[in-house]
Design a protein around this motif. Structure first.
Motif, short mmCIF file in Angstrom:
data_model
loop_
_atom_site.label_atom_id
_atom_site.label_comp_id
_atom_site.label_asym_id
_atom_site.label_seq_id
_atom_site.Cartn_x
_atom_site.Cartn_y
_atom_site.Cartn_z
N LEU A 144 0.83 -1.20 0.00
CA LEU A 144 0.00 0.00 0.00
C LEU A 144 0.87 1.25 0.00
N ALA A 145 1.95 1.23 0.76
CA ALA A 145 2.82 2.41 0.79
C ALA A 145 3.36 2.71 -0.61
N ASN A 146 3.70 1.68 -1.34
CA ASN A 146 4.19 1.89 -2.71
C ASN A 146 3.09 2.42 -3.62
N GLU A 147 1.87 1.89 -3.48
CA GLU A 147 0.76 2.35 -4.31
C GLU A 147 0.40 3.80 -3.99
N VAL A 148 0.41 4.15 -2.72
CA VAL A 148 0.12 5.53 -2.32
C VAL A 148 1.17 6.47 -2.91
N ALA A 149 2.42 6.04 -2.91
CA ALA A 149 3.49 6.85 -3.49
C ALA A 149 3.28 7.08 -4.98
N HIS A 150 2.51 6.19 -5.62
CA HIS A 150 2.23 6.31 -7.05
C HIS A 150 0.83 6.85 -7.33
N GLY A 151 0.23 7.52 -6.34
CA GLY A 151 -1.00 8.25 -6.59
C GLY A 151 -2.28 7.61 -6.12
N PHE A 152 -2.23 6.38 -5.61
CA PHE A 152 -3.43 5.73 -5.11
C PHE A 152 -3.85 6.39 -3.80
N GLU A 153 -5.13 6.66 -3.63
CA GLU A 153 -5.64 7.25 -2.39
C GLU A 153 -6.35 6.17 -1.59
N ALA A 154 -5.89 5.98 -0.37
CA ALA A 154 -6.48 4.95 0.48
C ALA A 154 -6.34 5.35 1.94
N LEU A 155 -7.41 5.14 2.71
CA LEU A 155 -7.40 5.36 4.15
C LEU A 155 -7.77 4.05 4.83
N PHE A 156 -7.22 3.83 6.03
CA PHE A 156 -7.65 2.67 6.81
C PHE A 156 -7.69 3.03 8.28
N PHE A 157 -8.16 2.10 9.11
CA PHE A 157 -8.45 2.38 10.51
C PHE A 157 -7.30 1.92 11.42
N VAL A 158 -7.14 2.61 12.55
CA VAL A 158 -6.30 2.12 13.64
C VAL A 158 -7.08 2.31 14.94
N ASP A 159 -6.93 1.36 15.87
CA ASP A 159 -7.62 1.51 17.16
C ASP A 159 -6.72 1.14 18.33
N SER A 160 -5.41 1.10 18.08
CA SER A 160 -4.47 0.76 19.17
C SER A 160 -3.09 1.30 18.84
N VAL A 161 -2.32 1.53 19.88
CA VAL A 161 -0.92 1.91 19.68
C VAL A 161 -0.18 0.78 18.97
N ALA A 162 -0.53 -0.47 19.29
CA ALA A 162 0.10 -1.61 18.62
C ALA A 162 -0.13 -1.57 17.12
N GLY A 163 -1.31 -1.13 16.71
CA GLY A 163 -1.60 -1.01 15.29
C GLY A 163 -0.72 0.03 14.61
N VAL A 164 -0.50 1.14 15.30
CA VAL A 164 0.39 2.18 14.76
C VAL A 164 1.81 1.66 14.69
N GLU A 165 2.24 0.95 15.71
CA GLU A 165 3.59 0.39 15.72
C GLU A 165 3.78 -0.65 14.61
N ALA A 166 2.72 -1.39 14.27
CA ALA A 166 2.81 -2.37 13.18
C ALA A 166 3.08 -1.67 11.85
N ILE A 167 2.44 -0.53 11.64
CA ILE A 167 2.67 0.23 10.40
C ILE A 167 4.11 0.72 10.36
N THR A 168 4.57 1.30 11.47
CA THR A 168 5.94 1.82 11.54
C THR A 168 6.96 0.72 11.29
N ALA A 169 6.75 -0.45 11.90
CA ALA A 169 7.69 -1.55 11.73
C ALA A 169 7.71 -2.06 10.29
N ALA A 170 6.54 -2.13 9.67
CA ALA A 170 6.44 -2.63 8.30
C ALA A 170 7.17 -1.73 7.31
N LEU A 171 7.15 -0.42 7.58
CA LEU A 171 7.71 0.55 6.64
C LEU A 171 9.10 1.03 7.03
N ALA A 172 9.66 0.46 8.09
CA ALA A 172 10.94 0.97 8.61
C ALA A 172 12.05 0.94 7.57
N ASP A 173 12.10 -0.10 6.75
CA ASP A 173 13.17 -0.21 5.76
C ASP A 173 12.68 0.04 4.34
#
Length: 414
Positions: free
Chosen positions: A130-159
């Motif tokens: 999704l990060a790659n698609e958003v970088a190429h113009g795709f518009e997408a939103l999704f939900f988070v309901d926990s700090v763990a969810g935010v940390e999962a995004i950060t970890a996935a995109l770290a590299d």
């Protein structure tokens, strides 16, 4: 129009409900022939969509949203039918809502320009995609309901290369509900975690009121959602453009009343409604629970789906067996409702007094009252309850006009 490249748009022996023993026929060629529903081009059971009702429902909800100042992002998970998603976008939908990463992928492949994923996204592989698609113009939103969810995004995109943030909505839930922060304090904590994350952007707040059972509970919950938005804005956690999203198909009138309007000074507020079952409506659950029963002057929806099946046996008085079952008809929110009987000669009569008592995999049991004649070979037209679990059972669905001519084919991708 969205892309619909899959299965190459042809009908063959794989198309449930269609009778195609011969070589494959392109959809366009089949539709151009204007086959009659009862002329041999389909077999039984078959799920049918009524064109006039689809047209009416699309217009009705577009008008409702425009009248109440709502942005519409209808839930595409109801149908996952590209031709219907395309028509919803053409009718003014701002986005299409989905429930899973696979449905998000399908919408991207079909060319949907903006998608709202009404769920958490925690799997690192889809997150990186999704990060790659958003970088190429795709518009997408999704939900988070926990700090763990935010940390999962950060970890996935770290590299992952790039700087484009993934936009999210923090979700406020309610006790006994399915997801969402249970308190505003928890919501603030998650929003602060989003603000501190390097590749995540907070675009607003989301809620889901569909599991609540009375209008008082829905009002209280949506008012709490509104107060939570104000709280986040006061803390400087929201930008100039703010999305507030809610809306199943049972309480969208209350969503319009409590979340519509300009109530967040200093911000451009976009109230996004996500209702999806409206596009076909039904004869059961939503016929009973639609907000238009409470507000008939605000619009009306028409049931667009019919299941046609054949009587295969009348083994004893008061009992008839029909050749459809759980693989064909939704049954989670009520059994199918007999509407009409079509005799072998073409005469059609109301199915007065006939009712479904139970379903097997491929058989439906009918109670037939005294004095009502049902014979093997008769066709019954059934209304359904809960369209969300009807579409997933059918890959190809004929659309018929007022003369019962097949004028289109819906293809679904679940």
């Amino acid at each position: 129009m969205l892309r619909d490249r899959f299965d190459e748009g042809t009908l063959d022996w794989r198309a449930k409900g269609f009778w195609q023993p011969d070589p494959p026929v392109p959809d366009a060629e089949f539709v151009a022939a204007r086959h009659h529903l009862f002329g041999g081009a389909v077999t039984w059971p078959v799920l049918v969509a009524r064109q006039a009702a689809l047209d009416h429902n699309l217009t009705t909800m577009a008008d409702f949203c425009a009248r109440h100042g709502l942005t519409f992002a209808p839930h595409g998970k109801t149908t996952m039918a590209p031709s219907l998603l395309s028509r919803q976008l053409a009718a003014g939908a701002w986005a299409i809502t989905v429930a899973t990463a696979n449905q998000l992928l399908a919408c991207r492949a079909l060319g949907v320009p903006r998608v709202l994923l009404a769920n958490q996204l925690l799997d690192p592989v889809p997150l990186r995609w999704l990060a790659n698609e958003v970088a190429h113009g795709f518009e997408a939103l999704f939900f988070v309901d926990s700090v763990a969810g935010v940390e999962a995004i950060t970890a996935a995109l770290a590299d992952q290369p790039g700087q484009h943030p993934l936009p999210v909505l923090v979700e406020l839930g309610h006790p006994g509900g399915r997801t969402g922060c249970r308190t505003v304090a928890e919501l603030v904590e998650v929003a602060e975690a989003v603000a501190a994350a390097p590749r995540v952007r907070l675009d607003g707040v989301t809620a889901y009121e569909g599991g609540l059972r009375d209008v008082e509970s829905v009002v209280a919950y949506l008012d709490r959602t509104r107060a939570a938005v104000v709280e986040l804005a006061d803390r400087g956690l929201l930008g100039s453009e703010v999305v507030v999203s809610a809306g199943g198909s049972a309480w969208f009138d209350v969503v319009a009343d409590r979340l519509g309007g300009d109530w967040l000074p200093g911000h451009h507020l976009r109230a996004v409604l996500r209702s999806g079952a409206y596009v076909t409506h039904d004869h059961g659950f939503y016929a009973e629970h639609t907000p238009f029963r409470r507000r008939p002057d605000d619009g009306q929806l028409e049931p667009a789906l019919e299941l046609w099946a054949q009587v295969t046996s009348t083994p004893e008085p008061g009992l008839a067996i029909v050749g459809m079952g759980k693989r064909d008809a939704p049954y989670d929110e009520g059994l199918p409702l007999p509407l009409r009987v079509r005799r072998a000669g073409g005469a059609v009569h109301p199915a007065d007094g006939i009712r479904v008592t139970r379903l097997n995999d491929h058989h439906t049991y009918l109670h037939v009252p005294p004095g009502v004649e049902i014979s093997p070979g008769d066709l019954l037209c059934f209304g359904i309850s809960h369209p969300c679990t009807a579409f997933d059972k059918w890959r190809t669905i004929p659309v018929v006009d007022e003369h019962d001519s097949i004028v289109d084919i819906l293809r679904t991708y679940f």
